[in-house]
Scaffold this motif. Structure first.
Motif, PDB file in Angstrom:
ATOM      1  N   THR A 222       0.847  -1.185   0.000  1.00 39.54           N
ATOM      2  CA  THR A 222       0.000   0.000   0.000  1.00 39.54           C
ATOM      3  C   THR A 222       0.886   1.239   0.000  1.00 39.54           C
ATOM      4  N   ALA A 223       0.583   2.169  -0.891  1.00 40.53           N
ATOM      5  CA  ALA A 223       1.359   3.408  -0.987  1.00 40.53           C
ATOM      6  C   ALA A 223       1.097   4.273   0.248  1.00 40.53           C
ATOM      7  N   PRO A 224       2.046   5.059   0.677  1.00 40.71           N
ATOM      8  CA  PRO A 224       3.345   5.311   0.062  1.00 40.71           C
ATOM      9  C   PRO A 224       4.351   4.215   0.398  1.00 40.71           C
ATOM     10  N   VAL A 225       5.262   3.991  -0.546  1.00 37.99           N
ATOM     11  CA  VAL A 225       6.334   3.018  -0.391  1.00 37.99           C
ATOM     12  C   VAL A 225       7.652   3.744  -0.641  1.00 37.99           C
ATOM     13  N   GLN A 226       8.607   3.518   0.219  1.00 37.38           N
ATOM     14  CA  GLN A 226       9.940   4.108   0.047  1.00 37.38           C
ATOM     15  C   GLN A 226      10.901   3.043  -0.468  1.00 37.38           C
ATOM     16  N   ALA A 227      11.824   3.430  -1.340  1.00 35.47           N
ATOM     17  CA  ALA A 227      12.849   2.497  -1.806  1.00 35.47           C
ATOM     18  C   ALA A 227      13.585   1.958  -0.591  1.00 35.47           C
ATOM     19  N   GLY A 228      13.722   0.656  -0.525  1.00 37.78           N
ATOM     20  CA  GLY A 228      14.379   0.014   0.614  1.00 37.78           C
ATOM     21  C   GLY A 228      13.419  -0.557   1.638  1.00 37.78           C
ATOM     22  N   ASP A 229      12.137  -0.203   1.551  1.00 35.94           N
ATOM     23  CA  ASP A 229      11.145  -0.770   2.471  1.00 35.94           C
ATOM     24  C   ASP A 229      11.073  -2.282   2.255  1.00 35.94           C
ATOM     25  N   VAL A 230      11.039  -3.031   3.345  1.00 35.78           N
ATOM     26  CA  VAL A 230      10.916  -4.481   3.266  1.00 35.78           C
ATOM     27  C   VAL A 230       9.445  -4.822   2.994  1.00 35.78           C
ATOM     28  N   LEU A 231       9.192  -5.460   1.869  1.00 29.40           N
ATOM     29  CA  LEU A 231       7.824  -5.835   1.509  1.00 29.40           C
ATOM     30  C   LEU A 231       7.552  -7.319   1.734  1.00 29.40           C
ATOM     31  N   LEU A 232       8.614  -8.118   1.803  1.00 31.88           N
ATOM     32  CA  LEU A 232       8.477  -9.546   2.094  1.00 31.88           C
ATOM     33  C   LEU A 232       9.729  -9.991   2.861  1.00 31.88           C
ATOM     34  N   PRO A 233       9.605 -10.095   4.186  1.00 34.58           N
ATOM     35  CA  PRO A 233      10.785 -10.493   4.971  1.00 34.58           C
ATOM     36  C   PRO A 233      11.092 -11.981   4.810  1.00 34.58           C
ATOM     37  N   ASP A 234      12.367 -12.326   4.878  1.00 42.19           N
ATOM     38  CA  ASP A 234      12.834 -13.713   4.895  1.00 42.19           C
ATOM     39  C   ASP A 234      12.135 -14.572   3.836  1.00 42.19           C
ATOM     40  N   VAL A 235      12.262 -14.172   2.590  1.00 48.92           N
ATOM     41  CA  VAL A 235      11.568 -14.872   1.506  1.00 48.92           C
ATOM     42  C   VAL A 235      11.966 -16.350   1.492  1.00 48.92           C
ATOM     43  N   CYS A 236      10.985 -17.213   1.584  1.00 51.03           N
ATOM     44  CA  CYS A 236      11.136 -18.672   1.508  1.00 51.03           C
ATOM     45  C   CYS A 236      12.172 -19.223   2.482  1.00 51.03           C
ATOM     46  N   GLY A 237      12.309 -18.591   3.625  1.00 53.14           N
ATOM     47  CA  GLY A 237      13.230 -19.072   4.646  1.00 53.14           C
ATOM     48  C   GLY A 237      14.697 -18.912   4.293  1.00 53.14           C
ATOM     49  N   THR A 238      15.009 -18.014   3.374  1.00 52.68           N
ATOM     50  CA  THR A 238      16.395 -17.817   2.947  1.00 52.68           C
ATOM     51  C   THR A 238      17.155 -16.845   3.835  1.00 52.68           C
ATOM     52  N   GLY A 239      16.426 -16.084   4.664  1.00 55.33           N
ATOM     53  CA  GLY A 239      17.067 -15.056   5.472  1.00 55.33           C
ATOM     54  C   GLY A 239      17.262 -13.752   4.717  1.00 55.33           C
ATOM     55  N   VAL A 240      16.774 -13.687   3.474  1.00 53.97           N
ATOM     56  CA  VAL A 240      16.933 -12.499   2.634  1.00 53.97           C
ATOM     57  C   VAL A 240      15.563 -11.847   2.455  1.00 53.97           C
ATOM     58  N   ASP A 241      15.516 -10.521   2.616  1.00 56.63           N
ATOM     59  CA  ASP A 241      14.272  -9.765   2.469  1.00 56.63           C
ATOM     60  C   ASP A 241      14.079  -9.309   1.027  1.00 56.63           C
ATOM     61  N   VAL A 242      12.813  -9.138   0.645  1.00 56.22           N
ATOM     62  CA  VAL A 242      12.473  -8.520  -0.632  1.00 56.22           C
ATOM     63  C   VAL A 242      12.140  -7.063  -0.328  1.00 56.22           C
ATOM     64  N   VAL A 243      12.812  -6.139  -1.026  1.00 55.84           N
ATOM     65  CA  VAL A 243      12.650  -4.709  -0.757  1.00 55.84           C
ATOM     66  C   VAL A 243      12.157  -3.978  -2.014  1.00 55.84           C
ATOM     67  N   ALA A 244      11.483  -2.848  -1.764  1.00 53.18           N
ATOM     68  CA  ALA A 244      11.063  -1.975  -2.863  1.00 53.18           C
ATOM     69  C   ALA A 244      12.298  -1.311  -3.464  1.00 53.18           C
ATOM     70  N   THR A 245      12.294  -1.133  -4.768  1.00 56.40           N
ATOM     71  CA  THR A 245      13.429  -0.479  -5.419  1.00 56.40           C
ATOM     72  C   THR A 245      13.076   0.905  -5.942  1.00 56.40           C
ATOM     73  N   ARG A 246      11.848   1.351  -5.657  1.00 54.21           N
ATOM     74  CA  ARG A 246      11.414   2.680  -6.104  1.00 54.21           C
ATOM     75  C   ARG A 246      10.504   3.259  -5.030  1.00 54.21           C
ATOM     76  N   SER A 247      10.655   4.549  -4.776  1.00 52.00           N
ATOM     77  CA  SER A 247       9.733   5.254  -3.874  1.00 52.00           C
ATOM     78  C   SER A 247       8.512   5.665  -4.680  1.00 52.00           C
ATOM     79  N   ILE A 248       7.334   5.334  -4.141  1.00 52.82           N
ATOM     80  CA  ILE A 248       6.075   5.672  -4.816  1.00 52.82           C
ATOM     81  C   ILE A 248       5.145   6.320  -3.802  1.00 52.82           C
ATOM     82  N   LEU A 249       4.739   7.553  -4.097  1.00 54.32           N
ATOM     83  CA  LEU A 249       3.822   8.273  -3.214  1.00 54.32           C
ATOM     84  C   LEU A 249       2.385   7.881  -3.490  1.00 54.32           C
ATOM     85  N   SER A 250       1.526   8.185  -2.537  1.00 53.18           N
ATOM     86  CA  SER A 250       0.106   7.852  -2.733  1.00 53.18           C
ATOM     87  C   SER A 250      -0.578   8.884  -3.580  1.00 53.18           C
TER      88      SER A 250
END
Length: 116
Positions: free
Chosen positions: A88-116
């Motif tokens: 849900t907007a607003p989203v800042q580049a670097g925001d974690v949108l999916l933590p620990d994807v598939c148990g890998t210990g790596v987060d999925v982050v936004a790569t673009r800032s998008i305002l509402s």
């Protein structure tokens, strides 16, 4: 002996990795190629990029990527996990949108800032 093309830098060296001699790497022009060759055979991994649904903004999708490489055999599972993510907007580049994807210990982050 396995032949690879190094993707670490623009040189694209053709490297040979000798699996029977301690994963010795030859043909690399820099030390990063040696590390790449060894890692590619022992623990192949990639950075996943994609998009997720976005609500509350003029754009309907938000570009994302894994914050670091994940095991190559988890890529398809991680891509499927992205299809279930709603942001849900607003989203800042670097925001974690999916933590620990598939148990890998790596987060999925936004790569673009998008305002509402």
């Amino acid at each position: 002996m396995k032949e690879l093309i190094c993707i670490v830098c623009p040189n694209g060296c053709r490297i040979l990795v000798d699996e029977e001699n301690g994963y010795q790497v030859t043909g690399n022009a820099c030390p990063r190629g040696e590390e790449y060759g060894r890692t590619e055979l022992l623990y192949p991994s990639r950075v996943l990029t994609g998009t997720v649904r976005l609500h509350g903004a003029s754009l309907r999708r938000c570009p994302v990527k894994t914050k670091g490489p994940i095991p190559r055999d988890k890529l398809l599972e991680a891509a499927r996990a992205l299809s279930g993510v709603d942001a849900t907007a607003p989203v800042q580049a670097g925001d974690v949108l999916l933590p620990d994807v598939c148990g890998t210990g790596v987060d999925v982050v936004a790569t673009r800032s998008i305002l509402s």
